[in-house]
Motif scaffolding. Structure first.
Motif, PDB file in Angstrom:
ATOM      1  N   TYR A 375       0.202  -9.014 -11.858  1.00  0.00           N
ATOM      2  CA  TYR A 375       0.621  -9.211 -10.474  1.00  0.00           C
ATOM      3  C   TYR A 375       0.190  -8.017  -9.624  1.00  0.00           C
ATOM      4  O   TYR A 375       0.020  -6.901 -10.110  1.00  0.00           O
ATOM      5  CB  TYR A 375       2.153  -9.330 -10.374  1.00  0.00           C
ATOM      6  CG  TYR A 375       2.728 -10.629 -10.894  1.00  0.00           C
ATOM      7  CD1 TYR A 375       3.096 -11.649 -10.013  1.00  0.00           C
ATOM      8  CD2 TYR A 375       2.937 -10.823 -12.254  1.00  0.00           C
ATOM      9  CE1 TYR A 375       3.648 -12.828 -10.474  1.00  0.00           C
ATOM     10  CE2 TYR A 375       3.476 -11.998 -12.741  1.00  0.00           C
ATOM     11  CZ  TYR A 375       3.835 -13.004 -11.844  1.00  0.00           C
ATOM     12  OH  TYR A 375       4.386 -14.180 -12.315  1.00  0.00           O
ATOM     13  N   PHE A 376       0.058  -8.267  -8.313  1.00  0.00           N
ATOM     14  CA  PHE A 376      -0.049  -7.178  -7.353  1.00  0.00           C
ATOM     15  C   PHE A 376       0.486  -7.699  -6.017  1.00  0.00           C
ATOM     16  O   PHE A 376       0.806  -8.891  -5.877  1.00  0.00           O
ATOM     17  CB  PHE A 376      -1.487  -6.661  -7.248  1.00  0.00           C
ATOM     18  CG  PHE A 376      -2.382  -7.397  -6.283  1.00  0.00           C
ATOM     19  CD1 PHE A 376      -3.006  -6.716  -5.248  1.00  0.00           C
ATOM     20  CD2 PHE A 376      -2.632  -8.765  -6.414  1.00  0.00           C
ATOM     21  CE1 PHE A 376      -3.847  -7.369  -4.361  1.00  0.00           C
ATOM     22  CE2 PHE A 376      -3.488  -9.417  -5.535  1.00  0.00           C
ATOM     23  CZ  PHE A 376      -4.085  -8.713  -4.500  1.00  0.00           C
ATOM     24  N   HIS A 383       5.530  -9.611  -0.906  1.00  0.00           N
ATOM     25  CA  HIS A 383       5.969 -10.132  -2.199  1.00  0.00           C
ATOM     26  C   HIS A 383       4.788 -10.113  -3.173  1.00  0.00           C
ATOM     27  O   HIS A 383       3.614 -10.089  -2.777  1.00  0.00           O
ATOM     28  CB  HIS A 383       6.521 -11.556  -2.068  1.00  0.00           C
ATOM     29  CG  HIS A 383       5.542 -12.526  -1.461  1.00  0.00           C
ATOM     30  ND1 HIS A 383       4.583 -13.160  -2.207  1.00  0.00           N
ATOM     31  CD2 HIS A 383       5.383 -12.956  -0.168  1.00  0.00           C
ATOM     32  CE1 HIS A 383       3.855 -13.953  -1.424  1.00  0.00           C
ATOM     33  NE2 HIS A 383       4.331 -13.854  -0.188  1.00  0.00           N
ATOM     34  N   LEU A 384       5.118 -10.133  -4.452  1.00  0.00           N
ATOM     35  CA  LEU A 384       4.082 -10.073  -5.492  1.00  0.00           C
ATOM     36  C   LEU A 384       3.361 -11.404  -5.632  1.00  0.00           C
ATOM     37  O   LEU A 384       3.926 -12.471  -5.374  1.00  0.00           O
ATOM     38  CB  LEU A 384       4.711  -9.693  -6.830  1.00  0.00           C
ATOM     39  CG  LEU A 384       5.301  -8.277  -6.925  1.00  0.00           C
ATOM     40  CD1 LEU A 384       6.040  -8.098  -8.241  1.00  0.00           C
ATOM     41  CD2 LEU A 384       4.205  -7.223  -6.777  1.00  0.00           C
ATOM     42  N   GLU A 411      -1.374   1.962 -14.498  1.00  0.00           N
ATOM     43  CA  GLU A 411      -1.586   0.566 -14.890  1.00  0.00           C
ATOM     44  C   GLU A 411      -1.307  -0.434 -13.758  1.00  0.00           C
ATOM     45  O   GLU A 411      -1.567  -1.611 -13.893  1.00  0.00           O
ATOM     46  CB  GLU A 411      -0.757   0.179 -16.128  1.00  0.00           C
ATOM     47  CG  GLU A 411      -1.318   0.703 -17.434  1.00  0.00           C
ATOM     48  CD  GLU A 411      -2.685   0.130 -17.770  1.00  0.00           C
ATOM     49  OE1 GLU A 411      -2.939  -1.039 -17.455  1.00  0.00           O
ATOM     50  OE2 GLU A 411      -3.513   0.868 -18.337  1.00  0.00           O
ATOM     51  N   HIS A 412      -0.783   0.028 -12.611  1.00  0.00           N
ATOM     52  CA  HIS A 412      -0.510  -0.888 -11.505  1.00  0.00           C
ATOM     53  C   HIS A 412      -1.756  -1.041 -10.640  1.00  0.00           C
ATOM     54  O   HIS A 412      -2.338  -0.024 -10.213  1.00  0.00           O
ATOM     55  CB  HIS A 412       0.649  -0.375 -10.638  1.00  0.00           C
ATOM     56  CG  HIS A 412       1.937  -0.240 -11.389  1.00  0.00           C
ATOM     57  ND1 HIS A 412       2.719   0.895 -11.328  1.00  0.00           N
ATOM     58  CD2 HIS A 412       2.585  -1.087 -12.228  1.00  0.00           C
ATOM     59  CE1 HIS A 412       3.791   0.738 -12.091  1.00  0.00           C
ATOM     60  NE2 HIS A 412       3.718  -0.463 -12.648  1.00  0.00           N
ATOM     61  N   ILE A 421      -6.569  -4.315  -1.205  1.00  0.00           N
ATOM     62  CA  ILE A 421      -5.741  -3.266  -1.792  1.00  0.00           C
ATOM     63  C   ILE A 421      -4.319  -3.797  -1.972  1.00  0.00           C
ATOM     64  O   ILE A 421      -3.945  -4.824  -1.391  1.00  0.00           O
ATOM     65  CB  ILE A 421      -5.727  -1.983  -0.935  1.00  0.00           C
ATOM     66  CG1 ILE A 421      -4.976  -2.229   0.389  1.00  0.00           C
ATOM     67  CG2 ILE A 421      -7.124  -1.455  -0.708  1.00  0.00           C
ATOM     68  CD1 ILE A 421      -4.655  -0.947   1.136  1.00  0.00           C
ATOM     69  N   ASP A 422      -3.528  -3.085  -2.757  1.00  0.00           N
ATOM     70  CA  ASP A 422      -2.113  -3.408  -2.916  1.00  0.00           C
ATOM     71  C   ASP A 422      -1.352  -2.841  -1.712  1.00  0.00           C
ATOM     72  O   ASP A 422      -1.534  -1.678  -1.332  1.00  0.00           O
ATOM     73  CB  ASP A 422      -1.584  -2.798  -4.221  1.00  0.00           C
ATOM     74  CG  ASP A 422      -0.168  -3.253  -4.537  1.00  0.00           C
ATOM     75  OD1 ASP A 422       0.750  -2.881  -3.773  1.00  0.00           O
ATOM     76  OD2 ASP A 422       0.006  -3.959  -5.546  1.00  0.00           O
ATOM     77  N   ASN A 423      -0.517  -3.678  -1.123  1.00  0.00           N
ATOM     78  CA  ASN A 423       0.180  -3.307   0.104  1.00  0.00           C
ATOM     79  C   ASN A 423       1.042  -2.052  -0.063  1.00  0.00           C
ATOM     80  O   ASN A 423       1.274  -1.301   0.887  1.00  0.00           O
ATOM     81  CB  ASN A 423       1.060  -4.474   0.564  1.00  0.00           C
ATOM     82  CG  ASN A 423       1.492  -4.340   2.011  1.00  0.00           C
ATOM     83  OD1 ASN A 423       0.653  -4.297   2.906  1.00  0.00           O
ATOM     84  ND2 ASN A 423       2.810  -4.255   2.246  1.00  0.00           N
ATOM     85  N   ARG A 424       1.505  -1.806  -1.300  1.00  0.00           N
ATOM     86  CA  ARG A 424       2.395  -0.665  -1.540  1.00  0.00           C
ATOM     87  C   ARG A 424       1.666   0.680  -1.491  1.00  0.00           C
ATOM     88  O   ARG A 424       2.305   1.732  -1.427  1.00  0.00           O
ATOM     89  CB  ARG A 424       3.100  -0.830  -2.895  1.00  0.00           C
ATOM     90  CG  ARG A 424       4.072  -2.001  -2.933  1.00  0.00           C
ATOM     91  CD  ARG A 424       4.500  -2.338  -4.343  1.00  0.00           C
ATOM     92  NE  ARG A 424       3.398  -2.898  -5.133  1.00  0.00           N
ATOM     93  CZ  ARG A 424       3.543  -3.374  -6.376  1.00  0.00           C
ATOM     94  NH1 ARG A 424       4.737  -3.325  -6.965  1.00  0.00           N
ATOM     95  NH2 ARG A 424       2.508  -3.871  -7.020  1.00  0.00           N
ATOM     96  N   TYR A 425       0.328   0.642  -1.488  1.00  0.00           N
ATOM     97  CA  TYR A 425      -0.452   1.880  -1.478  1.00  0.00           C
ATOM     98  C   TYR A 425      -1.218   2.064  -0.169  1.00  0.00           C
ATOM     99  O   TYR A 425      -2.076   2.942  -0.060  1.00  0.00           O
ATOM    100  CB  TYR A 425      -1.423   1.904  -2.663  1.00  0.00           C
ATOM    101  CG  TYR A 425      -0.723   1.926  -4.003  1.00  0.00           C
ATOM    102  CD1 TYR A 425      -0.396   3.127  -4.613  1.00  0.00           C
ATOM    103  CD2 TYR A 425      -0.351   0.744  -4.636  1.00  0.00           C
ATOM    104  CE1 TYR A 425       0.258   3.161  -5.831  1.00  0.00           C
ATOM    105  CE2 TYR A 425       0.306   0.757  -5.859  1.00  0.00           C
ATOM    106  CZ  TYR A 425       0.616   1.967  -6.457  1.00  0.00           C
ATOM    107  OH  TYR A 425       1.280   1.999  -7.660  1.00  0.00           O
TER     108      TYR A 425
END
Length: 445
Positions: A375-376, A383-384, A411-412, A421-425
């Motif tokens: 997931y990402f 949300h994932l 690993e994320h 990109i992943d929204n959390r970064y």
């Protein structure tokens, strides 16, 4: 016969007058006649002989004769002794195939080492006819019915114009010494059955059989040229290439008639066989994801294409990127730049760039392939989401998915390279340091 020999060499442009030719001389009548004709015509040559150690003292006698012929004609002599049976057992092939592989490899080594122009084999018209029937009985396409080539790269066959009787008459008239291979009379060999049991029946029916067959083979050779041109034109209409992959348009394939013949000719270069063909053809109307394998390649049935890739092309290693790394060139060409937010300019919206909050990252970063069930959080979402679902939304083919590299922290997934990109970064109002990652390869394409 000497004039016919010279005319054939000139007509087929077998070699240049200043070349030295390496003659494969077994000691049998055909190669002995070829040797004498080369000498009488005044061509420059050397002699090569292989002792396959298959007939005990007979093999040694062959070698002694060829050695004496080299002295008679004042020619350079190259010889070698092979453990043919052992080679056949080790490689799981027939004795005949083992002898052929060993001989051709060795002759080519001798040719290159000594600067000889061509390798001359003493095949003649009857050999060509026998090969036609061997291929016909075993099953073949039109290429297998076109006989032996007088010239094939560095291999030449200057006796193809002559039949066995003409060679025998020449040998007798010139009082040439030769060795008779006792295995030529053994009926257990495939070629000998055709030579002694099948061809004579045709010759009884028509005394001109050999000449007619040579003419038929020549016509088939010309038909094969037309056939090859048609296959090439159809191939170009049906295919596109992306990097090392070949894409066959299914809609274009279905326009071909007969499809089975065209498709077989297309895929045979990738080491697929006729037995693979029925399932591949059935898959054209099936769902995506079906795969077929040859020893070297894979065919993937996608939505609109058959996609051929080389086996072993997918890299499954993990690559570690330490803090402070500025550039890597494997498996992707990536550049890394750390800037303070206060010194940062404008965002480049190209998918080749990723802008990450540096202080949220844990080093070393990992560049790896994606994993099933992973997931990402896609940029702009809260949300994932499964990576596999994200790829479906992006309408990515299986091949495209296999090429995806993930830049990960602990690993994320941080960046689905070239995609999201992943929204959390992402960088936000609290970000102090920005890591800019640039995919140089994407910018080049």
């Amino acid at each position: 016969m000497l004039k016919n020999f010279q005319d054939f060499i000139n007509d087929k442009e077998l070699f240049e007058s200043n070349e030295t030719i390496l003659l494969a001389v077994s000691g049998g009548i055909d190669s002995v006649v070829m040797l004498d004709l080369m000498n009488s015509a005044g061509y420059s040559f050397a002699i090569g002989h292989c002792n396959f150690n298959l007939r005990s003292k007979e093999s040694d006698g062959d070698e002694e004769l060829v050695s004496s012929l080299a002295e008679k004609y004042d020619a350079a002599f190259h010889n070698i002794s092979f453990g043919t049976k052992e080679y056949a057992n080790e490689n799981g092939i027939s004795i005949q195939m083992a002898a052929r592989e060993l001989r051709l490899k060795w002759f080519e080594e001798i040719r290159q080492t000594n600067g000889y122009g061509k390798i001359a084999l003493a095949h003649h018209r009857n050999d060509e006819i026998e090969t036609f029937f061997i291929n016909l009985s075993r099953g073949t396409g039109i290429r297998g019915l076109t006989g032996m080539k007088a010239k094939n790269h560095h291999i030449i066959r200057p006796l193809l114009f002559a039949g066995r009787k003409e060679i025998g008459d020449y040998c007798e008239n010139h009082d040439l010494s030769y060795r008779e291979d006792s295995s030529n009379a053994k009926q257990e060999y495939y070629r000998n059955k055709i030579r002694h049991s099948i061809v004579p029946v045709f010759r009884d029916l028509n005394p001109r059989f050999s000449l007619n067959m040579s003419e038929n083979i020549e016509r088939l050779r010309q038909v094969e040229q037309i056939f090859h041109q048609a296959i090439t034109e159809a191939y170009e209409r049906c295919t596109t290439r992306k990097n090392n992959e070949v894409y066959f348009s299914i809609s274009e394939l279905k326009k071909l008639d007969p499809l089975s013949t065209y498709l077989f000719e297309f895929i045979r270069e990738f080491n697929f066989t006729n037995s693979d063909l029925p399932e591949i053809m059935t898959s054209l109307d099936g769902s995506s994801g079906k795969m077929f394998y040859s020893p070297t390649h894979r065919i993937l049935k996608d939505r609109e294409h058959l996609i051929i890739t080389i086996l072993g092309a997918n890299d499954r290693h993990n690559y570690y990127i330490d803090r402070g790394t500025e550039e890597i060139d494997k498996p992707l060409h990536l550049c890394f730049e750390l800037v303070k937010k206060t010194e940062f300019g404008e965002i480049n919206k190209s998918p080749a760039y990723a802008y990450l909050d540096y202080d949220k990252l844990n080093f070393p970063l990992i560049l790896r392939r994606w994993k099933n069930g992973e997931y990402f959080m896609p940029f702009g979402m809260e949300h994932l989401k499964k990576l596999s679902d994200f790829f479906i939304d992006q309408k990515m083919s299986i091949i495209e998915k296999e090429k995806i590299w993930i830049l990960a922290s602990n690993e994320h997934p941080v960046w689905i390279t070239g995609r999201r990109i992943d929204n959390r970064y992402k960088i936000d109002e609290k970000t102090e340091n920005i890591l800019i990652v640039k995919n140089v390869e994407m910018l080049r394409n």
